[in-house]
Scaffold this motif. Sequence first.
Motif, PDB file in Angstrom:
ATOM      1  N   VAL A   1       0.933  -1.227  -0.091  1.00 54.69           N
ATOM      2  CA  VAL A   1       0.114   0.113   0.030  1.00 54.69           C
ATOM      3  C   VAL A   1       0.809   1.116   0.036  1.00 54.69           C
ATOM      4  O   VAL A   1       1.805   1.265   0.847  1.00 54.69           O
ATOM      5  CB  VAL A   1      -0.864  -0.053   1.206  1.00 54.69           C
ATOM      6  CG1 VAL A   1      -1.830   1.449   1.432  1.00 54.69           C
ATOM      7  CG2 VAL A   1      -1.839  -1.021   1.020  1.00 54.69           C
ATOM      8  N   PRO A   2       0.709   2.167  -0.749  1.00 54.06           N
ATOM      9  CA  PRO A   2       1.667   3.512  -1.060  1.00 54.06           C
ATOM     10  C   PRO A   2       1.268   4.478   0.436  1.00 54.06           C
ATOM     11  O   PRO A   2       0.394   4.074   1.051  1.00 54.06           O
ATOM     12  CB  PRO A   2       1.245   4.097  -2.080  1.00 54.06           C
ATOM     13  CG  PRO A   2      -0.199   3.700  -2.200  1.00 54.06           C
ATOM     14  CD  PRO A   2      -0.394   2.425  -1.617  1.00 54.06           C
ATOM     15  N   ALA A   3       2.407   4.846   0.835  1.00 58.24           N
ATOM     16  CA  ALA A   3       2.199   5.765   1.836  1.00 58.24           C
ATOM     17  C   ALA A   3       2.664   7.033   1.713  1.00 58.24           C
ATOM     18  O   ALA A   3       3.795   7.475   1.027  1.00 58.24           O
ATOM     19  CB  ALA A   3       3.234   4.998   3.018  1.00 58.24           C
ATOM     20  N   MET A   4       2.039   8.156   2.391  1.00 51.84           N
ATOM     21  CA  MET A   4       2.498   9.342   2.294  1.00 51.84           C
ATOM     22  C   MET A   4       3.066   9.959   3.766  1.00 51.84           C
ATOM     23  O   MET A   4       2.263   9.902   4.643  1.00 51.84           O
ATOM     24  CB  MET A   4       1.283  10.269   1.907  1.00 51.84           C
ATOM     25  CG  MET A   4       1.407  11.746   1.716  1.00 51.84           C
ATOM     26  SD  MET A   4      -0.227  12.378   1.456  1.00 51.84           S
ATOM     27  CE  MET A   4      -1.004  11.348   0.136  1.00 51.84           C
ATOM     28  N   ILE A   5       4.091  10.628   3.733  1.00 51.04           N
ATOM     29  CA  ILE A   5       4.592  11.115   4.980  1.00 51.04           C
ATOM     30  C   ILE A   5       4.513  12.615   4.864  1.00 51.04           C
ATOM     31  O   ILE A   5       4.679  13.342   3.840  1.00 51.04           O
ATOM     32  CB  ILE A   5       6.005  10.859   5.290  1.00 51.04           C
ATOM     33  CG1 ILE A   5       7.098  11.350   4.259  1.00 51.04           C
ATOM     34  CG2 ILE A   5       6.174   9.297   5.319  1.00 51.04           C
ATOM     35  CD1 ILE A   5       8.169  11.662   5.175  1.00 51.04           C
ATOM     36  N   VAL A   6       3.972  13.255   5.748  1.00 57.33           N
ATOM     37  CA  VAL A   6       3.499  14.587   5.868  1.00 57.33           C
ATOM     38  C   VAL A   6       4.148  15.434   6.781  1.00 57.33           C
ATOM     39  O   VAL A   6       4.276  14.950   7.757  1.00 57.33           O
ATOM     40  CB  VAL A   6       1.924  14.783   5.732  1.00 57.33           C
ATOM     41  CG1 VAL A   6       1.159  16.150   5.902  1.00 57.33           C
ATOM     42  CG2 VAL A   6       1.242  13.684   5.305  1.00 57.33           C
ATOM     43  N   LEU A   7       4.641  16.841   6.160  1.00 55.76           N
ATOM     44  CA  LEU A   7       5.395  17.538   7.173  1.00 55.76           C
ATOM     45  C   LEU A   7       4.956  19.085   6.823  1.00 55.76           C
ATOM     46  O   LEU A   7       4.591  19.354   5.530  1.00 55.76           O
ATOM     47  CB  LEU A   7       6.630  17.435   7.125  1.00 55.76           C
ATOM     48  CG  LEU A   7       7.479  17.447   5.890  1.00 55.76           C
ATOM     49  CD1 LEU A   7       8.954  17.952   6.173  1.00 55.76           C
ATOM     50  CD2 LEU A   7       7.524  16.272   4.956  1.00 55.76           C
ATOM     51  N   ASP A   8       4.923  19.940   7.698  1.00 52.98           N
ATOM     52  CA  ASP A   8       4.348  21.298   7.524  1.00 52.98           C
ATOM     53  C   ASP A   8       5.212  21.933   6.806  1.00 52.98           C
ATOM     54  O   ASP A   8       6.608  21.875   6.851  1.00 52.98           O
ATOM     55  CB  ASP A   8       4.227  21.986   9.052  1.00 52.98           C
ATOM     56  CG  ASP A   8       3.155  21.363   9.685  1.00 52.98           C
ATOM     57  OD1 ASP A   8       1.949  21.466   9.223  1.00 52.98           O
ATOM     58  OD2 ASP A   8       3.224  20.326  10.630  1.00 52.98           O
ATOM     59  N   ALA A   9       4.898  22.801   6.086  1.00 56.52           N
ATOM     60  CA  ALA A   9       5.845  23.906   5.018  1.00 56.52           C
ATOM     61  C   ALA A   9       6.301  24.745   6.150  1.00 56.52           C
ATOM     62  O   ALA A   9       5.731  25.246   7.120  1.00 56.52           O
ATOM     63  CB  ALA A   9       4.833  24.463   4.192  1.00 56.52           C
ATOM     64  N   PHE A  10       7.231  25.034   5.924  1.00 62.84           N
ATOM     65  CA  PHE A  10       8.438  25.981   6.377  1.00 62.84           C
ATOM     66  C   PHE A  10       8.781  25.474   7.920  1.00 62.84           C
ATOM     67  O   PHE A  10       9.778  25.423   8.264  1.00 62.84           O
ATOM     68  CB  PHE A  10       8.026  27.617   6.351  1.00 62.84           C
ATOM     69  CG  PHE A  10       7.841  27.638   4.671  1.00 62.84           C
ATOM     70  CD1 PHE A  10       9.157  28.048   4.016  1.00 62.84           C
ATOM     71  CD2 PHE A  10       6.614  27.855   4.125  1.00 62.84           C
ATOM     72  CE1 PHE A  10       9.093  28.356   2.808  1.00 62.84           C
ATOM     73  CE2 PHE A  10       6.527  28.192   2.810  1.00 62.84           C
ATOM     74  CZ  PHE A  10       7.647  28.209   2.115  1.00 62.84           C
TER      75      PHE A  10
END
Lengths: 283, 391, 561
Positions: free
Chosen positions: B164-173
């Motif tokens: 299953v593909p995975a997205m890792i998310v982080l905040d801009a700036f």
Amino acid sequence: MAMRLALKGLGNRVMATIPACCWTIIDGAWPNHALKIPLMHTAFETAAIAASGIRAALDVKGEEDVTVMAWAGDGGTFDIGLQALSGAAERNENIIYVTYDNEAYMNTGIQRSSATPYGAWTTTTPVKHPESRPKKNIMEIMAAHRIPYAATATIAFPDDFVRKFRKAKDIVGMRFFHILSPCPPGWKIPSDMSVKVARMAVETKVFPLYEIEDGERVTINYWPEGRPVRDYLMMQGRFKHLTDEQIEHIQQFVDHQWKRLVHLHELTHGSLPEEAQATLTSR
Amino acid sequence: MKLLENSTYTVLKGNHAVSVGAKLARVEVISAYPITPQTTIVELLSEMVASGELRARFITVESEHSAMAGCIGASLAGARAFTATSAQGLALMHEMLHWAAGARAPIVMANVNRAMAPPWSIWTEQTDSLSQRDTGWMQIYNESNQEALDSVILAYKVAEQVRVPAMIVLDAFILSHTSEPVEVYPQEVVDAYLPPYENPNALNLEHPHAIGSLADPNVYMEFRYKLQKAHEEALRVFKEEGQRFKEYFGRAYDTLEAFYLDDADYVLVTAGSMTSTAKYTVAQLREKGEKVGILKIRLFRPFPFEDVRNALRGRKKVAVIDRNISFGHSGIFYSEIKSALYRDSGAPPVFGYIAGLGGRDVRPNDIVEIYEDLKQREEPAEPILWKGVRV
Amino acid sequence: MSNNGNRWDPKKFKAGEIPDTSVTLTDSLNNKTGSWRSMKPVIEDKYAPCIKACPTNTLIPQYFDQLIRGNLDAAGWILLEHNPIPSVTGRVCPHPCELGCNRGRYDQPISIREIERFVGDHILDKKGIPPKVETGKRVAVVGSGPAGMSAAFYLRRRGHTVVVYEKEEKGGGVLRYGIPEYRLPKKIVDREFQALERMGVQFKYRTTVGKDVTVEQLLQEYDAVFLGHGAMKERHMGIPGEEHFLSGLEFLWEVNHGNLTPPGKKVAVIGGGNVAMDVARALLRLGAEPIVLYRRTEKEMPALKEEVERALEDGIEFRFLTQPVAARKENGKIILTCVKMQLGERDRSGRPRPVPVEGSEHDLEFDAVVAAIGEYVDTSFLPKEALDKDGWLVADRKTGRTPVKGLYAGGDAVLGPATVVEAVGMGRRAAEAIDAYLNGVEDYKPAPLPRTVSFKYIMTEYFPKAPRVEVPELPVEERIKDYFKEEVLGYDLDRAVKEALRCFSCGHCNSCGNCYVFCPDYAIKWVDDKPVVDYDYCKGCGICAQECPRGIITMEFERLF
């Protein structure tokens, strides 16, 4: 048919990707798979990049000898897939991109595409106001990317077809094929006439057989005796409504395009073969 | 693990931490398109590929849509594929996100949260990634640069097991362009943890098959069922691998992270970098004797229903602070948390706050105000409580 | 997951198990699209028009196909199925096949005769294999010309004992004693007879039927008799002074017996047929100055056009519209009184009738005159029951059967003066009828011929225009000097193959593969180098039938009952 000829030319170390098009259906519904090569179905507009992705994976894994082919319809190439195609061409991806052009969105029920030729009927260009613009010249677009190889082909000339695929197989970089592929229901022709119509397209110079190398060197592969475009148009129900003036308009357009092409051939080769002269005068 | 002694400690921006994570994961194909604030991720990777530090192909595609399509092609042809994007780019990818999940291509992508236009904004907001929640991707939200780096490695470990593909998310700036000290693990340790990518479904010449072929109504539903089951499996594997992560790297990860939660009456639910601000604030509130804690959501998809229920059961009140909004509904985490608690016998009242959209700072004071507001709130809860909106 | 860490393999899936995405497990052959069909293609060899036009019905495209594939022997054997003496017909045949040739409507017909000659010469010394089984039945063949040779060949092939009666000292009839050396070298005729001898055909030379033995005696002695005695009697002109003329056949007989002295320097040759041409051209080569007198114009000449052309090339003088009406001998010269003619209305033969121009009498002086105005059949020795009321031999054209039981006939003996190839064809058909008769078949009828592929079924798009491959010949100056030099040198292998490659192969599948290439459904299988329709998958689209360049595939309605 075209797929068979293509694979004949390419051999069996081939992986293919196919976007939404007739071939989505032709290859068979799960769990069936008609082709004898690995195949990845992909989204409508992504044939060129999906092939690039496969190529990248194979390169990283050291399987450089495997040919990667994208096989897309005219809609997926001339229209929605043009951006990804242009990207792949500009990057000179080491793939073969084939568009089998039946000059409209056939899978969805014969709507016009930018590959639909002037005067043609489709469900979105009805007889009362048929297609008013000429077909997009995809070969010139591809040539403008200065890719190593671009060629036209049709099933009606299988030897030429296979020869070009064999040639393309050994070229590194982006190789593009424009294949005219008649669609019996969409063109309103009996199914047994499809090869004949494709041949007539070549004979009338509507669809010349030629190659462009490195985006510049043009070689015409077949010099038709030159029959009037009427012979081609009147074989097909989608052109039945055309008036004499419209046919003449198409004839002039075709003649003009042919002259340009012959000129480019001459520029490339310095001279014209013996049979060329007749093609410029005769109809 | 002994080898960890060879770790290097360095100061990295969040985006570079992601790049380093990808490099340590030995990604083989990177297919990416630039968008602020993601660019520095792929810039660094591009340098690594160019210098030979990373043995991979970098496809400089002409759009995000193609970035994802290229990753899918590569992943299904047997290469570990990586990309990164943000906001508009992620939205353009939308079709291919469905495709990647449906084709079960275990791609890992970093999404740098950025607010959607118009009006143009390059600053952080989670609506971009949360809009993609139904595409079948795993989503892992990160609070720090270290976490971002770790998440890349962990994401591959989980994604490739369940395909299953995975997205890792982080905040801009706030994360992407902010430097923090980060531990960079020795390659051997990462290699020991993360085996080379193999996909049994990958295209191969010996058994030529087609991937993604048409499924009629007789079989389509079964493939959807399989994808859902894979997500359920992913949840289990994620928790397991999060614990195993500690054995190799000294850090454990779970679906959620608790801060002062054990005896908290009031719980603030956060995700992403805002959590750090909240932690800073809560620590001070604790000093004042306030029984408040934080529940950080790390794994949004698959959603850890059970963990959320267990963490919130019996609390007095819960405030969900959303840096995102589902228009016509509410904050997205808010509605998800509520749905997790539905008909749980010990479920507390839950209040939803929208804060920090479009990169507006959420400061400790804001957190304090939310906490104060929460304490005096009575049920029934309003669907949206706006924090800091000036109208 | 169950198959993690391995490459995809369909065998790992149990029945009913579904993979994690729509990864295919099988090919699409379980989808038998053949059930969608309402028309079906049928692949079947048919006749080319050349086969139909040839009196022997030689399978021309079929042996060309073998020639092209390099199987020269196979090509020869196919040729021999219908024509036992291709080396002969390959030289002297008027090639009606080439008139029938579909390619003639496109650019130029195939040089069928020249290819036949090449293949015939290739097989000439290989043929002549005795039959494996002797039937013990005995057949007498009267005359050893082309009809007799043909009948003898095919009867012997079927195991019958064959005895040929020939009045001359050597066999061949017109081939040996009529046609001049430069057109048909006697060595070729000799080798043809060696082949017949190798087969075990027996010859009784210097035996004249009607004198040394009667037909009735033969009928008693043998199980069947074939008459192939030809048309070897010269017609008379019926004009005064005719007794001073030589006949064309007499002249050629003399020459072919080695009498190479021409009857005079300036010789008139009367007539416009092939014999007249042979006489004139032979005379020229023997040092005489022949002048051809013909009462109509060049256009009406019954001789083969190419023979007339060659005579003109040779430089032979023709006087058209000239009719001798009387002759007298003066001082060793023959004075021919001739009248000028003009063309009038068409007669029964379709040619304009020559009408004398009044007051146009004039005298011409010659050293000798040879009249070759036509031959007729001698029937004086035949049983009366075999003749009609006008004294003509009655024989069925398709079987050679006469009203007399066991008596068959063919060639000029039946047709009157005709061609070698017609004699060969009749000889073969009579042999087949005799064989049936000897096997007790009462009402033998030859099988009807298959359908012919006409020009409209030929997909000319597949054939770039190309002229015939030139036939090497002696230059005119050289050929007119030597009676013994064969003037046409013929094709070598390269030329024969190149010319055969021009053949459309009408009605004969030469494994071109078009149907296979163009079938959209892989429904044409390739079995033993030939296409076979796989009706399980054929959707009946009709492309194969449209694209077969040679009319072999036809679409037929799928019948429910």
